[in-house]
Design a protein around this motif. Sequence first.
Motif: not given
Length: 396
Positions: A211, A215-216
Amino acid sequence: MLTKTTVATKRKYNVLDVKSAKKVATFWLERAKLENAIEFGLPEVDDRYHIWRVPLVGKASHERIGEIVIDAYTSLILEDKSTAPEVLEARLLGRNGHQKAKTKKQNGAYVLSSLRNTIAHGDSEELLQELPAESVNLIFTSPPYYNARPEYTDYVTYEEYLLKIRKIIQNAHRVLAEGCFFVMNVSPVLIRRSSRNEASRRIAVPFDMHRLFTEEGYDFIDDIIWEKPEGAGWATSRGRRFAADRNPLQYKPVPVTEYILVYRKHTDKLIDWNIRAHPNKEIVKASKIGDDYERTNVWRITPAHDPRHPAIFPIELAEKVIRYYSFVGDVVLDPFAGIGTVGKAAIKLGRRFVLLEQNPEYISIIREETKSWLGKEVQQVHTINCAPIDASNILF
Ligand SMILES: C[S@@+](CC[C@H](N)C(=O)[O-])C[C@H]1O[C@@H](n2cnc3c(N)ncnc32)[C@H](O)[C@@H]1O
């Protein structure tokens, strides 16, 4: 140009032209071991002071980062008027704001990094901010365990732990070159029960890491399973209860695997671009992988143990990752370097390393180890927040 040469001739300078000035400056750069990272701008003669000024330009940034001043009569370098090698190094690393963080790309070309082998002591969240943007071609690491061992008690909660790793993944994104890979060795951790009435807890860390990566700004590429041969490093006690009673629901397999999660820094370009845009076809050829490569995503590798560190990964693992996800000459970063397994593998495979580690004992070990990896080249290792490596006691 002609007038300048004429002035030099008229004054009977020893250094007569641009070519000669560059030649003198080249000796100086080579002595400072900076010739791979710096190129020259156009040298100019200044006949008021009888000197040549040779501008120094970062190869990656194309920005002026200093100059070499040569006495035109004697052809000696005026050290006190030239930019000191340490200052040049700091500017190359983007410190003091002299080099803007971004590495400029020319016509979408793949830019070769000018980073030297580097050992940095400190918190990688901060250290990553000091490295130039897009200066690293592969990241391979194994993060600290969340409170799984008494040595790692830095994080009060699991959320706090994840936040710390998130910041490091985030800062690493800026440092990683376009379309390059971030590979992480990680596995679920077992939080042991504190009493007989309590259940032990297993935290699926790799799925939380996934995750964070997505997300990054990274794309998921592969999950490779590192399988440990029978008995090696197995936590065999886990299945004992079930083995005795054979009740359903109590089934607990002995974990014999870890994950190697493979991500790529998001880009619209295909992986093919990283290969085609590489400026040196010979290097691309030299980086090709032989026939004995892993065909599946299950890699069987015996774990490594070292009395100096409780959680090293085997060099064989680091070598496979480096071979499969970088080119010869590339820069490989490990933000949680431990005793530097990634550095050792990188040098063995003709790559460069950037090792970040916060524990001073491990930094000392890495510093000692580099001597055997690099021999006399160890003098060129760049150190951040720790003294340069003393090479005086090595027999060259
Ligand atoms: C799992 S070990 C890595 C071992 C390494 N792969 C090896 O083979 O030696 C994780 C390392 O991260 C270091 N570490 C933890 N937090 C850090 C941080 N914020 N910055 C830099 N290093 C950190 C720990 O000291 C530990 O040595």
